[in-house]
Write a protein that holds these residues in place. Structure first.
Motif, PDB file in Angstrom:
ATOM      1  N   SER A 135       7.015  28.683  28.685  1.00  0.00           N
ATOM      2  CA  SER A 135       8.220  27.814  27.918  1.00  0.00           C
ATOM      3  C   SER A 135       9.667  28.519  28.581  1.00  0.00           C
ATOM      4  O   SER A 135      10.611  28.164  28.013  1.00  0.00           O
ATOM      5  CB  SER A 135       8.476  28.206  26.278  1.00  0.00           C
ATOM      6  OG  SER A 135       8.224  29.591  26.214  1.00  0.00           O
ATOM      7  N   HIS A 136       9.591  29.465  29.510  1.00  0.00           N
ATOM      8  CA  HIS A 136      10.862  29.954  30.097  1.00  0.00           C
ATOM      9  C   HIS A 136      10.709  30.306  31.605  1.00  0.00           C
ATOM     10  O   HIS A 136      10.085  31.262  31.978  1.00  0.00           O
ATOM     11  CB  HIS A 136      11.113  31.144  29.033  1.00  0.00           C
ATOM     12  CG  HIS A 136      12.784  31.745  29.513  1.00  0.00           C
ATOM     13  ND1 HIS A 136      13.417  32.028  28.666  1.00  0.00           N
ATOM     14  CD2 HIS A 136      13.116  32.175  31.056  1.00  0.00           C
ATOM     15  CE1 HIS A 136      14.519  32.576  29.247  1.00  0.00           C
ATOM     16  NE2 HIS A 136      14.241  32.704  30.454  1.00  0.00           N
ATOM     17  N   THR A 137      11.114  29.338  32.347  1.00  0.00           N
ATOM     18  CA  THR A 137      11.246  29.568  33.587  1.00  0.00           C
ATOM     19  C   THR A 137      12.649  29.107  34.479  1.00  0.00           C
ATOM     20  O   THR A 137      13.407  28.424  33.925  1.00  0.00           O
ATOM     21  CB  THR A 137      10.288  29.129  34.520  1.00  0.00           C
ATOM     22  OG1 THR A 137      10.543  27.808  34.960  1.00  0.00           O
ATOM     23  CG2 THR A 137       8.816  29.162  33.743  1.00  0.00           C
ATOM     24  N   HIS A 138      12.950  29.854  35.478  1.00  0.00           N
ATOM     25  CA  HIS A 138      14.167  29.321  36.569  1.00  0.00           C
ATOM     26  C   HIS A 138      13.383  29.080  37.862  1.00  0.00           C
ATOM     27  O   HIS A 138      13.654  29.651  38.823  1.00  0.00           O
ATOM     28  CB  HIS A 138      15.229  30.454  36.694  1.00  0.00           C
ATOM     29  CG  HIS A 138      15.550  30.968  35.220  1.00  0.00           C
ATOM     30  ND1 HIS A 138      16.997  30.985  34.848  1.00  0.00           N
ATOM     31  CD2 HIS A 138      14.968  32.037  34.544  1.00  0.00           C
ATOM     32  CE1 HIS A 138      17.072  31.692  33.637  1.00  0.00           C
ATOM     33  NE2 HIS A 138      15.769  32.173  33.441  1.00  0.00           N
ATOM     34  N   LEU A 139      12.400  28.134  37.889  1.00  0.00           N
ATOM     35  CA  LEU A 139      11.698  28.305  39.058  1.00  0.00           C
ATOM     36  C   LEU A 139      12.188  27.147  40.237  1.00  0.00           C
ATOM     37  O   LEU A 139      11.456  27.161  41.313  1.00  0.00           O
ATOM     38  CB  LEU A 139      10.192  27.877  39.151  1.00  0.00           C
ATOM     39  CG  LEU A 139       9.547  26.728  38.415  1.00  0.00           C
ATOM     40  CD1 LEU A 139       9.511  25.523  39.321  1.00  0.00           C
ATOM     41  CD2 LEU A 139       8.181  27.038  37.870  1.00  0.00           C
ATOM     42  N   LEU A 148      17.988  29.971  23.800  1.00  0.00           N
ATOM     43  CA  LEU A 148      18.775  30.888  24.446  1.00  0.00           C
ATOM     44  C   LEU A 148      18.235  32.181  24.685  1.00  0.00           C
ATOM     45  O   LEU A 148      17.363  32.725  24.643  1.00  0.00           O
ATOM     46  CB  LEU A 148      19.931  31.093  23.415  1.00  0.00           C
ATOM     47  CG  LEU A 148      20.577  30.177  22.539  1.00  0.00           C
ATOM     48  CD1 LEU A 148      21.343  30.283  21.367  1.00  0.00           C
ATOM     49  CD2 LEU A 148      21.445  29.320  23.540  1.00  0.00           C
ATOM     50  N   HIS A 149      18.967  32.627  25.922  1.00  0.00           N
ATOM     51  CA  HIS A 149      18.874  34.075  26.378  1.00  0.00           C
ATOM     52  C   HIS A 149      19.838  34.983  25.440  1.00  0.00           C
ATOM     53  O   HIS A 149      20.874  34.869  25.608  1.00  0.00           O
ATOM     54  CB  HIS A 149      19.374  34.013  27.873  1.00  0.00           C
ATOM     55  CG  HIS A 149      18.604  33.558  28.753  1.00  0.00           C
ATOM     56  ND1 HIS A 149      18.507  32.233  29.387  1.00  0.00           N
ATOM     57  CD2 HIS A 149      17.799  34.320  29.733  1.00  0.00           C
ATOM     58  CE1 HIS A 149      17.577  32.252  30.290  1.00  0.00           C
ATOM     59  NE2 HIS A 149      17.313  33.247  30.817  1.00  0.00           N
ATOM     60  N   VAL A 150      19.044  35.755  24.769  1.00  0.00           N
ATOM     61  CA  VAL A 150      19.899  36.627  23.938  1.00  0.00           C
ATOM     62  C   VAL A 150      19.140  38.121  24.049  1.00  0.00           C
ATOM     63  O   VAL A 150      17.936  38.361  24.230  1.00  0.00           O
ATOM     64  CB  VAL A 150      19.862  36.245  22.433  1.00  0.00           C
ATOM     65  CG1 VAL A 150      20.524  35.009  22.275  1.00  0.00           C
ATOM     66  CG2 VAL A 150      18.460  36.199  21.849  1.00  0.00           C
ATOM     67  N   ASP A 192      14.983  33.898  23.446  1.00  0.00           N
ATOM     68  CA  ASP A 192      14.262  34.572  24.494  1.00  0.00           C
ATOM     69  C   ASP A 192      14.725  35.916  24.847  1.00  0.00           C
ATOM     70  O   ASP A 192      16.088  36.017  25.163  1.00  0.00           O
ATOM     71  CB  ASP A 192      14.192  33.530  25.818  1.00  0.00           C
ATOM     72  CG  ASP A 192      13.472  32.027  25.066  1.00  0.00           C
ATOM     73  OD1 ASP A 192      13.541  31.938  23.950  1.00  0.00           O
ATOM     74  OD2 ASP A 192      13.251  31.248  26.084  1.00  0.00           O
ATOM     75  N   HIS A 193      13.867  36.453  25.671  1.00  0.00           N
ATOM     76  CA  HIS A 193      13.986  37.800  26.058  1.00  0.00           C
ATOM     77  C   HIS A 193      13.595  39.128  24.997  1.00  0.00           C
ATOM     78  O   HIS A 193      12.694  39.610  25.054  1.00  0.00           O
ATOM     79  CB  HIS A 193      15.288  38.198  26.779  1.00  0.00           C
ATOM     80  CG  HIS A 193      15.386  38.005  28.183  1.00  0.00           C
ATOM     81  ND1 HIS A 193      15.030  38.516  29.228  1.00  0.00           N
ATOM     82  CD2 HIS A 193      16.229  37.085  28.881  1.00  0.00           C
ATOM     83  CE1 HIS A 193      15.205  38.308  30.188  1.00  0.00           C
ATOM     84  NE2 HIS A 193      15.870  36.928  30.232  1.00  0.00           N
ATOM     85  N   LEU A 194      14.845  39.363  24.250  1.00  0.00           N
ATOM     86  CA  LEU A 194      14.597  40.319  23.143  1.00  0.00           C
ATOM     87  C   LEU A 194      14.131  41.708  23.558  1.00  0.00           C
ATOM     88  O   LEU A 194      13.536  42.431  22.878  1.00  0.00           O
ATOM     89  CB  LEU A 194      13.672  39.619  22.151  1.00  0.00           C
ATOM     90  CG  LEU A 194      13.911  38.101  21.643  1.00  0.00           C
ATOM     91  CD1 LEU A 194      12.974  37.675  20.876  1.00  0.00           C
ATOM     92  CD2 LEU A 194      15.357  38.008  21.212  1.00  0.00           C
ATOM     93  N   SER A 225       6.985  33.485  31.312  1.00  0.00           N
ATOM     94  CA  SER A 225       7.111  34.440  32.705  1.00  0.00           C
ATOM     95  C   SER A 225       8.616  34.699  32.945  1.00  0.00           C
ATOM     96  O   SER A 225       8.854  35.541  33.641  1.00  0.00           O
ATOM     97  CB  SER A 225       6.468  33.646  33.522  1.00  0.00           C
ATOM     98  OG  SER A 225       7.191  32.704  34.296  1.00  0.00           O
ATOM     99  N   ASP A 226       9.385  33.791  32.737  1.00  0.00           N
ATOM    100  CA  ASP A 226      10.934  34.001  33.214  1.00  0.00           C
ATOM    101  C   ASP A 226      10.984  33.892  34.782  1.00  0.00           C
ATOM    102  O   ASP A 226      11.862  34.448  35.173  1.00  0.00           O
ATOM    103  CB  ASP A 226      11.298  35.197  32.695  1.00  0.00           C
ATOM    104  CG  ASP A 226      13.058  35.307  32.758  1.00  0.00           C
ATOM    105  OD1 ASP A 226      13.486  34.339  33.042  1.00  0.00           O
ATOM    106  OD2 ASP A 226      13.653  36.388  32.699  1.00  0.00           O
ATOM    107  N   TYR A 227       9.929  33.065  35.370  1.00  0.00           N
ATOM    108  CA  TYR A 227       9.768  33.098  36.577  1.00  0.00           C
ATOM    109  C   TYR A 227      11.214  32.710  37.501  1.00  0.00           C
ATOM    110  O   TYR A 227      11.890  31.812  37.238  1.00  0.00           O
ATOM    111  CB  TYR A 227       8.895  31.881  37.087  1.00  0.00           C
ATOM    112  CG  TYR A 227       8.415  31.870  38.374  1.00  0.00           C
ATOM    113  CD1 TYR A 227       9.124  32.670  39.309  1.00  0.00           C
ATOM    114  CD2 TYR A 227       7.543  30.761  39.007  1.00  0.00           C
ATOM    115  CE1 TYR A 227       8.547  32.768  40.623  1.00  0.00           C
ATOM    116  CE2 TYR A 227       7.202  30.678  40.251  1.00  0.00           C
ATOM    117  CZ  TYR A 227       7.574  31.495  41.195  1.00  0.00           C
ATOM    118  OH  TYR A 227       6.967  31.402  42.565  1.00  0.00           O
TER     119      TYR A 227
HETATM  120 FE    FE Z   1      15.705  33.695  31.982  1.00  0.00          FE
END
Ligand code: FE
Ligand code: NIG
Length: 420
Positions: A79-83, A249-251, A272-274, A330-332
């Motif tokens: 549910s979180h990538t920058h691919l 959000l990226h927090v 997301d991140h945390l 994955s945050d790919y």
């Molecule tokens: Fe990210």
């Protein structure tokens, strides 16, 4: 479309007559059936049960798969990538080995701004082709749904270019894809002293065009020191809601600076991140999600970003013990997690975050699906859901999956009734 009958499945994992988002203790429960059968019809899960109750003949189906000794589980929901990106950043990786930090590299114009310069020079066609290959790779590794962000554009033209690439991927790919507008990923150099001007560009120029073309499902902001403040995050998210874009959000990646409070206030779907969370912030997340099932944001943990940047790992145990809904992704991306391998993410979550195998698998499937608005469609073995499935190699048990990290145990992947 063909029908498929799976028989003698060693373990059919995450069988749920009803689908709902899991929180706290619920993540430790992963209902499964041993020696099971499963029927897939028109790309959807039609029926399942134990072999003793099977009344069909394999010859009545288009295809028969004998899954003896194997696991069948829902495909990963990342549910979180920058691919979508133009170029890798291994030079920065080496700089980090020599001692530079992520923040230092970013402050010198590396990092996200480096990726933005490369993307500006890259054609839509090349971006599409490269991202298509990345999608094919993660599909073979078992991912069946993925969220993809813009955010390496940072100009009107380049942000739209990225989002159009994501739309083309979505139209062509067998993976379920959701698009997120992350124009607020970093301030471009020409706006460093004019935050107001850049926010106006995002809100007044980009959002209306994105909405008109239907290019995004969600909005994201990198709420972090040196990037976007909590106040700026609030403003961008409130404007995005007016265009139907819900925040994800990226927090709290590098620091605590009000992102959790802001995210809860704008009813973010996920935070997301945390990596950096105070006990008070965990309390806020728990309180926001304590009401009806599905209320408040999913806490989406990205352990490979912590791994790759040598950051402290996310406090998964504290979040779970407090009752929060936790997802894994994955945050790919080329800067902080150049891998989209969800098998590794699940292993890392067990090894470093001390999540139980059941918790990690739930977080990487059903809760990942909910964290991108696909919970009713994917993420569990539930009749009517899309048949996005992983068939493993023969394995001794479920825990063997995260335990044998680095070994590829995914034998075949079925996405919407089609083998990858
Ligand atoms: Fe990210
Ligand atoms: O999720 N932290 C912000 N964004 C990405 C990394 C972006 C980059 O370095 O290219 C992340 O880690």
């Amino acid at each position: 479309m063909a029908t498929i009958l799976f028989t003698h499945i060693g373990q059919l994992v995450s069988v749920r007559p009803e689908s709902f988002r899991l929180q706290g203790k619920q993540l430790a429960e992963l209902p499964s059936l041993r020696d099971a059968y499963l029927v897939v019809e028109d790309g959807r899960i039609a029926e399942y049960g134990v072999m003793d109750g099977l009344t069909y003949q394999p010859r009545d189906f288009g295809e028969h798969v004998d899954a003896r000794g194997r696991l069948v589980l829902p495909a990963w929901c990342d549910s979180h990538t920058h691919l979508v990106f133009a170029a890798s950043r291994e030079q920065e990786f080496v700089e980090k080995i020599r001692g530079s930090s992520y923040a230092e590299i970013a402050a010198k114009g590396g990092g996200i701004l480096n990726s933005a310069r490369r993307l500006a020079d890259c054609s839509e066609e090349t971006l599409f082709r490269d991202a298509w290959e990345r999608l094919a790779e993660i599909a073979r590794l078992g991912t069946g749904a993925v969220e993809i962000k813009s955010g390496y554009g940072l100009t009107v033209e380049s942000e739209l270019k990225m989002l159009r690439v994501i739309r083309r991927l979505r139209e062509k790919s067998p993976l379920a894809i959701r698009a997120t507008f992350l124009g607020a990923h970093a301030y471009p150099p020409e706006y460093l002293a004019d935050h107001e001007g850049y926010i106006r560009l995002l809100v007044e120029e980009l959002m209306p065009r994105i909405a008109a073309e239907g290019l995004a499902d969600f909005v994201d902001v990198f709420c972090e020191q040196g990037f976007f403040s909590a106040e700026e995050t609030l403003r961008i998210c409130e404007a995005a809601w007016a265009w139907g874009l819900r925040p994800k959000l990226h927090v709290n990646q590098l620091s605590s600076q009000g992102g959790i409070e802001a995210g809860i206030r704008v009813n973010a779907l996920s935070l997301d991140h945390l990596e950096t969370l105070t006990p008070q912030e965990i309390g806020l997340l728990a309180a926001a999600t304590a009401g009806a099932t599905g209320a408040g944001p999913v806490a989406t943990l990205l352990p490979s970003a912590a791994f790759f940047l040598r950051m402290p790992y996310q406090p998964a145990r504290a979040l779970l013990d407090a009752g929060c809904p936790v997802a894994l992704a994955s945050d790919y991306n080329p800067g902080s997690s150049p891998s989209g391998n969800m098998n590794f993410i699940v292993s890392l979550a067990c090894i470093q975050l001390r999540m139980l195998p059941e918790e990690a698998i739930n977080a990487a499937t059903l809760n990942g699906a909910y964290a991108m608005g696909l919970g009713e469609e994917l993420g569990s073995i539930t009749p009517g859901k899309r048949a996005n499935l992983i068939l493993t190699r023969p394995v001794p048990s479920l825990a063997y999956l995260p335990y044998a990290f680095g070994t590829s145990l995914v034998e075949r992947v079925l996405l919407g009734g089609q083998w990858m």
